[in-house]
Design an enzyme around this catalytic site. Structure first.
Site, PDB file in Angstrom:
ATOM      1  N   SER A  25       0.839  -1.209   0.000  1.00 14.21           N
ATOM      2  CA  SER A  25       0.000   0.000   0.000  1.00 14.21           C
ATOM      3  C   SER A  25       0.869   1.253   0.000  1.00 14.21           C
ATOM      4  CB  SER A  25      -0.921  -0.015   1.226  1.00 14.21           C
ATOM      5  OG  SER A  25      -0.164  -0.077   2.426  1.00 14.21           O
ATOM      6  N   ASN A 113      -3.108  -2.283  12.941  1.00 12.02           N
ATOM      7  CA  ASN A 113      -4.551  -2.076  12.757  1.00 12.02           C
ATOM      8  C   ASN A 113      -5.054  -0.814  13.465  1.00 12.02           C
ATOM      9  OD1 ASN A 113      -4.374  -4.432  11.377  1.00 12.02           O
ATOM     10  ND2 ASN A 113      -5.491  -5.686  12.867  1.00 12.02           N
ATOM     11  N   THR A 158     -38.561  26.453 -13.471  1.00 12.06           N
ATOM     12  CA  THR A 158     -38.921  25.089 -13.061  1.00 12.06           C
ATOM     13  C   THR A 158     -39.114  24.324 -14.365  1.00 12.06           C
ATOM     14  OG1 THR A 158     -41.290  25.572 -13.028  1.00 12.06           O
ATOM     15  CG2 THR A 158     -40.109  25.826 -10.933  1.00 12.06           C
ATOM     16  N   HIS A 159     -38.732  23.056 -14.362  1.00 12.01           N
ATOM     17  CA  HIS A 159     -38.798  22.222 -15.583  1.00 12.01           C
ATOM     18  C   HIS A 159     -38.005  22.846 -16.729  1.00 12.01           C
ATOM     19  CE1 HIS A 159     -42.242  20.191 -13.595  1.00 12.01           C
ATOM     20  NE2 HIS A 159     -42.560  21.423 -13.227  1.00 12.01           N
ATOM     21  N   SER A 280     -10.897  25.383 -29.208  1.00 14.65           N
ATOM     22  CA  SER A 280     -10.968  24.109 -29.920  1.00 14.65           C
ATOM     23  C   SER A 280      -9.780  24.024 -30.856  1.00 14.65           C
ATOM     24  CB  SER A 280     -12.270  24.052 -30.719  1.00 14.65           C
ATOM     25  OG  SER A 280     -12.156  23.127 -31.775  1.00 14.65           O
ATOM     26  N   LYS A 286     -14.568  28.668 -31.198  1.00 15.17           N
ATOM     27  CA  LYS A 286     -14.987  28.110 -29.909  1.00 15.17           C
ATOM     28  C   LYS A 286     -14.286  28.732 -28.704  1.00 15.17           C
ATOM     29  CE  LYS A 286     -17.405  25.021 -29.266  1.00 15.17           C
ATOM     30  NZ  LYS A 286     -17.154  23.588 -29.479  1.00 15.17           N
ATOM     31  N   ASN A 288     -14.627  27.321 -24.870  1.00 14.88           N
ATOM     32  CA  ASN A 288     -15.349  26.275 -24.133  1.00 14.88           C
ATOM     33  C   ASN A 288     -15.246  26.441 -22.615  1.00 14.88           C
ATOM     34  OD1 ASN A 288     -15.984  25.031 -26.592  1.00 14.88           O
ATOM     35  ND2 ASN A 288     -14.034  23.926 -26.607  1.00 14.88           N
ATOM     36  N   GLU A 293     -17.174  22.117 -17.051  1.00 19.32           N
ATOM     37  CA  GLU A 293     -17.462  20.764 -17.559  1.00 19.32           C
ATOM     38  C   GLU A 293     -16.688  19.703 -16.782  1.00 19.32           C
ATOM     39  OE1 GLU A 293     -17.921  20.749 -22.200  1.00 19.32           O
ATOM     40  OE2 GLU A 293     -16.496  22.284 -21.632  1.00 19.32           O
ATOM     41  N   TYR A 320     -10.675  -6.393  11.839  1.00 20.79           N
ATOM     42  CA  TYR A 320      -9.871  -5.942  10.710  1.00 20.79           C
ATOM     43  C   TYR A 320      -9.758  -7.040   9.664  1.00 20.79           C
ATOM     44  CZ  TYR A 320      -6.094  -4.273   7.786  1.00 20.79           C
ATOM     45  OH  TYR A 320      -5.362  -3.876   6.694  1.00 20.79           O
ATOM     46  N   GLN A 325      -7.685  -2.131   3.549  1.00 21.14           N
ATOM     47  CA  GLN A 325      -6.632  -1.340   2.897  1.00 21.14           C
ATOM     48  C   GLN A 325      -7.188  -0.644   1.645  1.00 21.14           C
ATOM     49  OE1 GLN A 325      -2.530  -2.840   2.779  1.00 21.14           O
ATOM     50  NE2 GLN A 325      -2.686  -2.821   0.558  1.00 21.14           N
ATOM     51  N   LYS A 328      -8.225   3.292   1.080  1.00 21.45           N
ATOM     52  CA  LYS A 328      -7.378   4.446   0.808  1.00 21.45           C
ATOM     53  C   LYS A 328      -7.542   5.067  -0.578  1.00 21.45           C
ATOM     54  CE  LYS A 328      -4.165   3.076   4.311  1.00 21.45           C
ATOM     55  NZ  LYS A 328      -5.086   1.961   4.700  1.00 21.45           N
TER      56      LYS A 328
HETATM   57  N1  ARG Z   1      -1.721  -1.272   4.934  1.00 20.81           N
HETATM   58  C1  ARG Z   1      -2.630  -1.773   5.883  1.00 20.81           C
HETATM   59  C2  ARG Z   1      -3.990  -1.113   5.715  1.00 20.81           C
HETATM   60  O1  ARG Z   1      -4.037  -0.080   5.161  1.00 20.81           O
HETATM   61  C3  ARG Z   1      -2.153  -1.465   7.266  1.00 20.81           C
HETATM   62  C4  ARG Z   1      -2.708  -2.396   8.298  1.00 20.81           C
HETATM   63  C5  ARG Z   1      -2.154  -3.724   8.071  1.00 20.81           C
HETATM   64  N2  ARG Z   1      -2.590  -4.631   9.033  1.00 20.81           N
HETATM   65  C6  ARG Z   1      -2.510  -5.958   8.857  1.00 20.81           C
HETATM   66  N3  ARG Z   1      -2.943  -6.702   9.806  1.00 20.81           N
HETATM   67  N4  ARG Z   1      -1.977  -6.453   7.771  1.00 20.81           N
HETATM   68  O2  ARG Z   1      -5.006  -1.616   6.097  1.00 20.81           O
END
Ligand code: ARG
Length: 460
Positions: A25, A113, A158-159, A280, A286, A288, A293, A320, A325, A328
């Protein structure tokens, strides 16, 4: 390579390289690296104060972590892909600064965790605080434009059909209300998010005499999470933040849609300065409204981010699971997109000029005071349903004769109903119509000026 993994002795062989890449990660964790160090400094400080590690070990840990913070800020921190995540990277780096023995004591009474749960809450604090400021900026930009356009009148729709006349300020302040509510949702999210999960360990706490409240205090958090299992399994604060983000992006998208629409030749209600439009590559004429957008387009991603985490969470057993993970990427995507969209829209707002004459023309052509004429009849004793029918026939007559309501006169009105009084034609006047809507939340000038003052006072 020495087995630097946190699970050390249980394993004889190295992790498969593909698995290592798949489970890492690190790229996402770079967003919480500073928070990881901040949390570790508080934890190390507490370990020393509680006598769980010696005062001198704690001091060296903190000094080493400060060095790491400097490396992260300077962009010189040597990320090592073999260490899976930010937590192990920081701990391994600490070992090169203060030695294996001292670094090895940092994780006493802590698991990754509860650590990652803390890091993410600190990330929310930093990011949502910036988003709150961005919301304030867009609200101020809307108020500024509202102040310039108190006397700019346009049809309210409206509409997508012309409905009744309003002040442009009133229309813009409607968006200000949306962003003010978004700000409330941010505050509300932080109220629940800013407590410390540290001490929850892997899921069942720790036997060491750690001081959870002290860690919270060191981090400026309001308290500690009440249940160790919930603390490591819970991602509600992210879901709340991403819900607020999705709702706010919907607001930004609706505003953007109106800007795109109003910038068309067909509407021509706004002009956007060159700095916020693009050309454009093929069509020389143009100009834009790409910013609007793109904001509208990015709304789709942010809604998707929320849905992604909701679906990840929905069948997770306690507590957990590594699935977590996956919180993120959508969290970072959602909040960074939200922030960027708020900031660019706040910057674009002053670059928009509203064409008061075009808006005014749309009012005259639009029969937007037809309801007024009906209300006039009601005030003279005609039941509303009957009055509605009478004025409907008047409008049909005008359409057939290519006339506006303003082209009529009192005798003409009276051919449709005898109850039109001497002042009936005044009811056709758009300005008078707006001023008659002098009630809380209404578009009368006095009310709009009050609304502007109240909004400014709230933001002061
Ligand atoms: N990279 C892990 C996460 O974001 C960190 C926690 C990892 N914990 C584990 N028991 N492997 O969740």
């Amino acid at each position: 390579m020495s087995n630097a993994k946190p699970w050390g002795g249980r394993f004889e062989g190295p992790t498969d390289a593909v698995v290592e890449a798949f489970t890492s990660s690190i790229e996402d964790d770079k967003n919480i690296a500073l928070e990881d160090v901040e949390g570790s400094i508080a934890h190390a400080t507490m370990l020393g104060e509680a006598g769980i590690v010696s005062a001198s070990d704690a001091a060296q840990m903190v000094a080493g972590l400060e060095t790491i913070r400097g490396e992260l800020e300077a962009g010189t921190f040597p990320w090592d892909e073999t260490f899976e995540d930010v937590h192990m990277n920081v701990e391994r780096r600490l070992a090169t600064h203060v030695g294996e023995e001292i670094a090895g004591r940092l994780h006493t009474g802590r698991a990754r965790n509860d650590q990652v749960a803390l890091d993410s809450r600190l990330y929310l604090r930093r990011t949502l605080t910036a988003i709150e400021a961005a919301l304030v900026a867009i609200e101020k930009a809307l108020i500024d434009q509202a102040k310039k356009n108190v006397d700019t009148l346009l049809p309210g729709y409206t509409h997508m059909q012309r409905g009744q006349p309003v002040r442009l300020a009133h229309h813009l302040l409607a968006y200000r209300e949306m962003f003010a509510r978004d700000r409330g949702r941010v505050r509300d999210t932080l109220k629940r998010a800013l407590v410390s999960p540290l001490g929850s360990g892997a899921l069942a706490g720790t036997p060491h005499p750690i001081r959870r409240e002290r860690v919270a205090e060191l981090l400026g958090l309001a308290g500690v999470t009440p249940n160790s299992m919930d603390a490591v399994a819970d991602r509600d604060a992210f879901l709340e933040a991403m819900s607020a983000s999705a709702i706010s992006m919907v607001h930004l998208s609706r505003f953007s849609e109106e800007i795109v629409l109003w910038a068309t030749a067909e509407f021509s209600f706004v002009k956007i300065s060159d700095a916020f439009t693009t050309g454009s590559s093929m069509m020389p004429q143009k100009k834009n409204p790409d910013v609007a957008e793109l904001v509208r387009g990015k709304c789709g991603r942010v809604i998707g981010d929320l849905v992604a985490l909701l679906v990840t969470m929905k069948a997770l057993p306690m507590t957990y699971n590594r699935d977590l993970q996956e919180d993120k990427p959508p969290l970072y995507s959602s909040l960074s997109t939200w922030r960027a969209s708020l900031e660019v829209t706040a910057r674009m707002l002053p670059a928009i000029t509203f064409d008061a004459a075009r808006m005014r023309a749309a009012l005259v052509e639009g029969f937007v005071t037809a309801t007024e004429l009906a209300d006039h009849l009601v005030q003279n004793g005609v039941p509303f349903r009957e009055a509605h029918g009478v004025v409907g026939r008047i409008v049909a007559h005008c359409v057939a004769e290519s006339k506006t309501l303003e082209d009529l006169d009192l005798p003409a009105l009276r051919t449709f109903h005898p109850s039109f009084a001497d002042d009936a034609m005044e009811w056709v006047d758009v300005e008078v119509a707006i001023e008659r809507r002098d009630l809380p939340g209404g578009p009368a000038k006095k009310r709009v000026l009050e609304a502007i003052a109240a909004a400014e006072a709230e933001l002061a």
